[in-house]
Design a protein around this motif. Structure first.
Motif, PDB file in Angstrom:
ATOM      1  N   TYR A  55       0.761  -1.146   0.083  1.00 16.65           N
ATOM      2  CA  TYR A  55      -0.003  -0.058  -0.067  1.00 16.65           C
ATOM      3  C   TYR A  55       0.846   1.396   0.056  1.00 16.65           C
ATOM      4  N   PHE A  56       1.811   1.207   0.625  1.00 14.82           N
ATOM      5  CA  PHE A  56       2.675   2.250   0.759  1.00 14.82           C
ATOM      6  C   PHE A  56       3.495   2.469  -0.417  1.00 14.82           C
ATOM      7  N   ALA A  57       3.827   1.262  -1.119  1.00 17.17           N
ATOM      8  CA  ALA A  57       4.482   1.539  -2.345  1.00 17.17           C
ATOM      9  C   ALA A  57       3.402   2.304  -3.664  1.00 17.17           C
ATOM     10  N   GLY A  58       2.281   2.356  -3.318  1.00 17.02           N
ATOM     11  CA  GLY A  58       1.395   3.270  -4.226  1.00 17.02           C
ATOM     12  C   GLY A  58       1.091   4.651  -3.838  1.00 17.02           C
ATOM     13  N   ILE A  59       1.853   4.961  -2.878  1.00 17.83           N
ATOM     14  CA  ILE A  59       1.377   6.515  -2.275  1.00 17.83           C
ATOM     15  C   ILE A  59       2.087   7.523  -3.193  1.00 17.83           C
ATOM     16  N   PRO A  60       3.295   7.149  -4.038  1.00 16.70           N
ATOM     17  CA  PRO A  60       3.599   8.273  -4.890  1.00 16.70           C
ATOM     18  C   PRO A  60       2.773   8.368  -6.170  1.00 16.70           C
ATOM     19  N   PHE A  61       2.101   7.244  -6.365  1.00 13.37           N
ATOM     20  CA  PHE A  61       1.003   7.541  -7.568  1.00 13.37           C
ATOM     21  C   PHE A  61      -0.147   8.285  -7.213  1.00 13.37           C
ATOM     22  N   LEU A  62      -0.644   8.021  -5.843  1.00 15.00           N
ATOM     23  CA  LEU A  62      -1.937   8.795  -5.265  1.00 15.00           C
ATOM     24  C   LEU A  62      -1.352  10.043  -5.051  1.00 15.00           C
ATOM     25  N   PHE A  63      -0.227  10.476  -4.452  1.00 17.47           N
ATOM     26  CA  PHE A  63      -0.050  11.942  -4.522  1.00 17.47           C
ATOM     27  C   PHE A  63       0.162  12.511  -5.743  1.00 17.47           C
ATOM     28  N   TYR A  65      -1.361  11.881  -8.494  1.00 19.34           N
ATOM     29  CA  TYR A  65      -2.879  11.954  -9.054  1.00 19.34           C
ATOM     30  C   TYR A  65      -3.537  13.191  -8.452  1.00 19.34           C
ATOM     31  N   ASP A  66      -3.271  13.155  -7.015  1.00 17.78           N
ATOM     32  CA  ASP A  66      -4.256  14.136  -6.135  1.00 17.78           C
ATOM     33  C   ASP A  66      -3.596  15.601  -6.428  1.00 17.78           C
ATOM     34  N   PHE A  67      -2.339  15.748  -6.640  1.00 17.27           N
ATOM     35  CA  PHE A  67      -1.908  17.166  -6.998  1.00 17.27           C
ATOM     36  C   PHE A  67      -2.251  17.615  -8.446  1.00 17.27           C
ATOM     37  N   ALA A  68      -2.084  16.619  -9.126  1.00 17.13           N
ATOM     38  CA  ALA A  68      -2.690  17.035 -10.559  1.00 17.13           C
ATOM     39  C   ALA A  68      -3.972  17.242 -10.744  1.00 17.13           C
ATOM     40  N   ALA A  69      -4.919  16.573 -10.032  1.00 16.58           N
ATOM     41  CA  ALA A  69      -6.349  16.897 -10.177  1.00 16.58           C
ATOM     42  C   ALA A  69      -6.487  18.291  -9.356  1.00 16.58           C
ATOM     43  N   ALA A  70      -5.850  18.406  -8.234  1.00 19.58           N
ATOM     44  CA  ALA A  70      -6.163  19.823  -7.403  1.00 19.58           C
ATOM     45  C   ALA A  70      -5.722  21.046  -8.531  1.00 19.58           C
ATOM     46  N   ILE A  71      -4.849  20.695  -9.378  1.00 19.80           N
ATOM     47  CA  ILE A  71      -4.321  21.981 -10.303  1.00 19.80           C
ATOM     48  C   ILE A  71      -5.548  22.065 -11.285  1.00 19.80           C
ATOM     49  N   LEU A  72      -5.937  20.891 -11.771  1.00 19.86           N
ATOM     50  CA  LEU A  72      -7.260  21.162 -12.659  1.00 19.86           C
ATOM     51  C   LEU A  72      -8.333  21.855 -12.072  1.00 19.86           C
ATOM     52  N   ARG A  73      -8.782  21.486 -10.947  1.00 16.81           N
ATOM     53  CA  ARG A  73      -9.991  21.853 -10.147  1.00 16.81           C
ATOM     54  C   ARG A  73      -9.790  23.307  -9.615  1.00 16.81           C
ATOM     55  N   ALA A  74      -8.598  23.790  -9.033  1.00 20.91           N
ATOM     56  CA  ALA A  74      -8.089  25.119  -9.038  1.00 20.91           C
ATOM     57  C   ALA A  74      -8.513  26.053 -10.343  1.00 20.91           C
ATOM     58  N   ASN A 112      -2.984  -3.389  -8.879  1.00 24.47           N
ATOM     59  CA  ASN A 112      -3.891  -2.887  -9.431  1.00 24.47           C
ATOM     60  C   ASN A 112      -4.278  -1.481  -9.101  1.00 24.47           C
ATOM     61  N   LEU A 113      -4.200  -0.883  -8.032  1.00 24.99           N
ATOM     62  CA  LEU A 113      -4.173   0.201  -7.605  1.00 24.99           C
ATOM     63  C   LEU A 113      -3.077   1.286  -7.980  1.00 24.99           C
ATOM     64  N   CYS A 114      -2.073   0.473  -7.977  1.00 28.29           N
ATOM     65  CA  CYS A 114      -1.001   1.371  -8.419  1.00 28.29           C
ATOM     66  C   CYS A 114      -0.957   1.490 -10.022  1.00 28.29           C
ATOM     67  N   HIS A 115      -1.401   0.610 -10.644  1.00 27.76           N
ATOM     68  CA  HIS A 115      -1.684   0.629 -12.206  1.00 27.76           C
ATOM     69  C   HIS A 115      -2.586   1.521 -12.450  1.00 27.76           C
ATOM     70  N   SER A 116      -3.836   1.366 -11.926  1.00 26.44           N
ATOM     71  CA  SER A 116      -4.750   2.274 -12.115  1.00 26.44           C
ATOM     72  C   SER A 116      -4.590   3.825 -11.913  1.00 26.44           C
ATOM     73  N   SER A 118      -1.576   5.044 -12.146  1.00 25.46           N
ATOM     74  CA  SER A 118      -0.567   5.521 -13.038  1.00 25.46           C
ATOM     75  C   SER A 118      -1.257   6.029 -14.344  1.00 25.46           C
ATOM     76  N   LEU A 119      -2.493   5.059 -14.594  1.00 27.86           N
ATOM     77  CA  LEU A 119      -2.984   5.521 -15.818  1.00 27.86           C
ATOM     78  C   LEU A 119      -3.925   6.734 -15.537  1.00 27.86           C
ATOM     79  N   ASP A 120      -4.444   6.871 -14.294  1.00 29.88           N
ATOM     80  CA  ASP A 120      -5.153   8.241 -13.823  1.00 29.88           C
ATOM     81  C   ASP A 120      -4.325   9.606 -14.054  1.00 29.88           C
ATOM     82  N   ILE A 121      -3.151   9.324 -13.660  1.00 24.15           N
ATOM     83  CA  ILE A 121      -1.988  10.328 -13.643  1.00 24.15           C
ATOM     84  C   ILE A 121      -1.721  10.815 -15.202  1.00 24.15           C
ATOM     85  N   HIS A 122      -1.603   9.625 -16.084  1.00 22.50           N
ATOM     86  CA  HIS A 122      -1.340  10.047 -17.430  1.00 22.50           C
ATOM     87  C   HIS A 122      -2.462  10.806 -17.837  1.00 22.50           C
TER      88      HIS A 122
END
Length: 131
Positions: A55-63, A65-74, A112-116, A118-122
């Motif tokens: 789960y901790f291995a997926g945190i970089p992907f989560l961060f 995505y969250d930052f990029a999504a926040a930029i779009l929302r802003a 699957n969480l990490c893979h999805s 990474s696709l969300d980030i893209h």
């Protein structure tokens, strides 16, 4: 002011990558002590440690995505961050990956969480014009 926006976006994305990696690495080291601290039963401790490390291995992907999504929302775009999540999350990736790699359980879920993510980030980064 508009000229400073690309620099701010790149700085935010770099910060998200660095913080995500830092927390991911710290999580790898702290997984077992954290589970010992909360008195995880010994019969599930090995599986819990493995799951928490994955789960901790997926945190970089989560961060990221969250930052990029926040930029779009802003910028007033709240539809694309949600739209990036929808096609991948519930599309049967668990079954497909389990059949393809003959795996199941928590490891399959976390990969699957990490893979999805990474696709969300893209998809998100394509709309923020981050290169």
């Amino acid at each position: 002011e508009r000229e400073k926006i690309p620099n701010a976006i790149h700085s935010a994305m770099l910060l998200s990558i660095l913080l995500g990696l830092l927390l991911g690495i710290i999580g790898q080291w702290l997984a077992k002590p954290l589970l010992l601290l909360i008195h995880t039963p010994s019969d599930i401790q090995t599986a819990a440690i493995q799951y928490l490390k994955l789960y901790f291995a997926g945190i970089p992907f989560l961060f990221l995505y969250d930052f990029a999504a926040a930029i779009l929302r802003a910028n007033g775009d709240s539809k694309r961050p949600l739209a990036a999540l929808l096609p991948i999350r519930n599309s049967g990736m668990d079954d497909a990956r389990a059949r393809l790699f003959h795996s199941s359980g928590s490891r399959n879920y976390v990969w699957n969480l990490c893979h999805s993510n990474s696709l969300d980030i893209h998809r998100i980064c394509a709309h923020t014009n981050i290169k």
